[in-house]
Design a protein around this motif. Structure first.
Motif, PDB file in Angstrom:
ATOM      1  N   GLY A 271      40.869  40.717  29.510  1.00  0.00           N
ATOM      2  CA  GLY A 271      40.266  39.385  29.577  1.00  0.00           C
ATOM      3  C   GLY A 271      38.763  39.428  29.818  1.00  0.00           C
ATOM      4  O   GLY A 271      38.202  40.458  30.201  1.00  0.00           O
ATOM      5  N   SER A 272      38.142  38.270  29.625  1.00  0.00           N
ATOM      6  CA  SER A 272      36.678  38.206  29.678  1.00  0.00           C
ATOM      7  C   SER A 272      36.130  38.422  31.093  1.00  0.00           C
ATOM      8  O   SER A 272      35.018  38.923  31.258  1.00  0.00           O
ATOM      9  CB  SER A 272      36.197  36.856  29.145  1.00  0.00           C
ATOM     10  OG  SER A 272      36.744  35.813  29.929  1.00  0.00           O
ATOM     11  N   VAL A 273      36.914  38.068  32.115  1.00  0.00           N
ATOM     12  CA  VAL A 273      36.408  38.243  33.481  1.00  0.00           C
ATOM     13  C   VAL A 273      36.314  39.739  33.797  1.00  0.00           C
ATOM     14  O   VAL A 273      35.315  40.223  34.337  1.00  0.00           O
ATOM     15  CB  VAL A 273      37.317  37.504  34.495  1.00  0.00           C
ATOM     16  CG1 VAL A 273      36.851  37.752  35.921  1.00  0.00           C
ATOM     17  CG2 VAL A 273      37.333  36.008  34.187  1.00  0.00           C
ATOM     18  N   SER A 274      37.366  40.476  33.434  1.00  0.00           N
ATOM     19  CA  SER A 274      37.337  41.922  33.679  1.00  0.00           C
ATOM     20  C   SER A 274      36.223  42.594  32.880  1.00  0.00           C
ATOM     21  O   SER A 274      35.528  43.485  33.395  1.00  0.00           O
ATOM     22  CB  SER A 274      38.683  42.547  33.309  1.00  0.00           C
ATOM     23  OG  SER A 274      39.640  42.086  34.211  1.00  0.00           O
ATOM     24  N   VAL A 275      36.061  42.186  31.648  1.00  0.00           N
ATOM     25  CA  VAL A 275      34.991  42.780  30.828  1.00  0.00           C
ATOM     26  C   VAL A 275      33.621  42.464  31.451  1.00  0.00           C
ATOM     27  O   VAL A 275      32.757  43.343  31.561  1.00  0.00           O
ATOM     28  CB  VAL A 275      35.068  42.269  29.360  1.00  0.00           C
ATOM     29  CG1 VAL A 275      33.823  42.683  28.577  1.00  0.00           C
ATOM     30  CG2 VAL A 275      36.323  42.792  28.681  1.00  0.00           C
ATOM     31  N   ALA A 276      33.462  41.229  31.912  1.00  0.00           N
ATOM     32  CA  ALA A 276      32.170  40.841  32.509  1.00  0.00           C
ATOM     33  C   ALA A 276      31.870  41.690  33.745  1.00  0.00           C
ATOM     34  O   ALA A 276      30.740  42.140  33.948  1.00  0.00           O
ATOM     35  CB  ALA A 276      32.190  39.359  32.889  1.00  0.00           C
ATOM     36  N   LEU A 277      32.896  41.932  34.564  1.00  0.00           N
ATOM     37  CA  LEU A 277      32.657  42.723  35.785  1.00  0.00           C
ATOM     38  C   LEU A 277      32.388  44.186  35.446  1.00  0.00           C
ATOM     39  O   LEU A 277      31.586  44.852  36.110  1.00  0.00           O
ATOM     40  CB  LEU A 277      33.845  42.584  36.734  1.00  0.00           C
ATOM     41  CG  LEU A 277      33.705  41.494  37.812  1.00  0.00           C
ATOM     42  CD1 LEU A 277      32.680  41.887  38.854  1.00  0.00           C
ATOM     43  CD2 LEU A 277      33.314  40.147  37.216  1.00  0.00           C
TER      44      LEU A 277
END
Ligand SMILES: Nc1ncnc2c1ncn2[C@@H]1O[C@H](COP(=O)(O)OP(=O)(O)OP(=O)(O)O)[C@@H](O)[C@H]1O
Ligand SMILES: [Mg+2]
Length: 297
Positions: free
Chosen positions: A124-130
């Motif tokens: 997901g985008s949150v994991s990628v962002a972190l």
């Protein structure tokens, strides 16, 4: 020693609960508190509903967030009742909130998927962002499928490109292998320049045996300081002629953790996450720890 917490991101998903359990174990091992963070995005203008609602939309979201956090705290304590847990509901967007939290954290642990996304999405985008912007080491917890439980046995695998870019990853990998008393497999792949395609018309033979021996020596030399610091770690060095993603995924089959730097020799100043680390995040079958060079704790 600072008491920075291990932070786990909670969004009510199965994957986040796997992350919470992984983080609980790690927090106990590190003797750090565990902070469960839920970022609750309350839209400034609630959606139009043609009937009167029993309470405000934002209120309902916050109440649900507190329930998810309570469920996550129970999951964390079920892993180890020594874990010191607190919960933290912050109003805001998830990626931004967790990136802010990472500046104060020892480690951020997230699931690979959340409640959003679409079936078939790998991370997901949150994991990628972190993984891109986390201010501390970031672990994305996953198993064979993005939502399955992570493996709990097997070696730790670390990707080594023989440059200083992977030194934070080596610190993390050696410390983890020492603490968990499991073997550490240090993998260096060296065919990423596709040498044989570089000079297709040149009457030239590349001596791969010699190149391979040089790369092996380079790996052994690069690991010297860690070998000396962690003599108790059962270290296996593997230098392979393969492309980085394929070589590391193969090596990480059966591992319990894959540790990588955020970018390698091909990176450029300002690059947050190289293509190797991104692909590994998407295709690994075990948790992936991403270490930016400046975030080793
Ligand atoms: N609102 C949130 N608060 C705290 N942690 C979160 C939140 N949203 C996601 N996370 C963390 O990030 C992990 C991955 O979720 P993510 O949101 O990236 O995936 P997704 O919902 O499947 O896809 P997307 O949101 O990009 O459509 C979750 O398992 C959880 O650990
Ligand atoms: Mg989401």
């Amino acid at each position: 020693m600072t008491n920075r917490p291990v932070v786990a991101g909670v969004d009510g998903s199965v994957s986040a609960l796997h992350a919470v359990r992984w983080a609980a174990k790690e927090a106990v091992r590190r003797e750090k508190p565990l902070r469960l963070v839920h970022a609750c995005f309350v839209p400034p203008k609630p959606p139009h509903v043609p009937v009167a609602l029993p309470r405000e939309y934002g209120e309902a979201l916050i109440e649900q967030g507190h329930e998810w956090l309570a469920e996550a705290a129970t999951a964390a304590r079920s892993v180890d009742d020594r874990v010191e847990v607190d919960t933290d509901l912050r109003v805001g967007a998830a990626a931004e909130t967790l990136t802010t939290a990472s500046a104060e954290a020892d480690l951020v642990v997230l699931g690979s998927r959340g409640l959003g996304g679409f079936s078939g999405l790998l991370v997901g985008s949150v994991s990628v962002a972190l993984a891109h912007h986390g201010q501390c080491p970031v672990v994305v917890v996953r198993g064979r499928t993005p939502e399955s439980a992570p493996p709990e046995t097997g070696p730790i695998v670390v990707g080594v490109d023989n440059s200083a870019n992977c030194d934070a990853a080596l610190d993390f990998a050696f410390a983890s292998a020492a603490a968990l008393e499991v073997p550490l497999l240090a993998v260096h792949t060296w065919n990423d320049l596709s040498l044989e395609h570089g000079w297709p018309v040149m009457p030239m033979q590349l001596d791969y045996t010699r190149i391979g021996e040089d790369e092996e020596r380079g790996l052994t030399a690069h690991l010297t300081a860690w070998r000396e610091k962690y003599p108790e770690v059962r270290l296996v060095e593997r230098s392979v002629r393969d492309r980085p993603v394929r070589g590391l995924l193969k090596a990480a089959e059966g591992a319990q953790l894959l540790v990588v730097g955020s970018h390698g020799r091909g990176g450029f100043a300002g690059m947050c996450l190289g293509s190797t680390s991104q692909s590994l995040l998407h295709h690994s079958t075990c948790p992936v720890a991403v270490l930016r060079p400046d975030t080793s704790r």
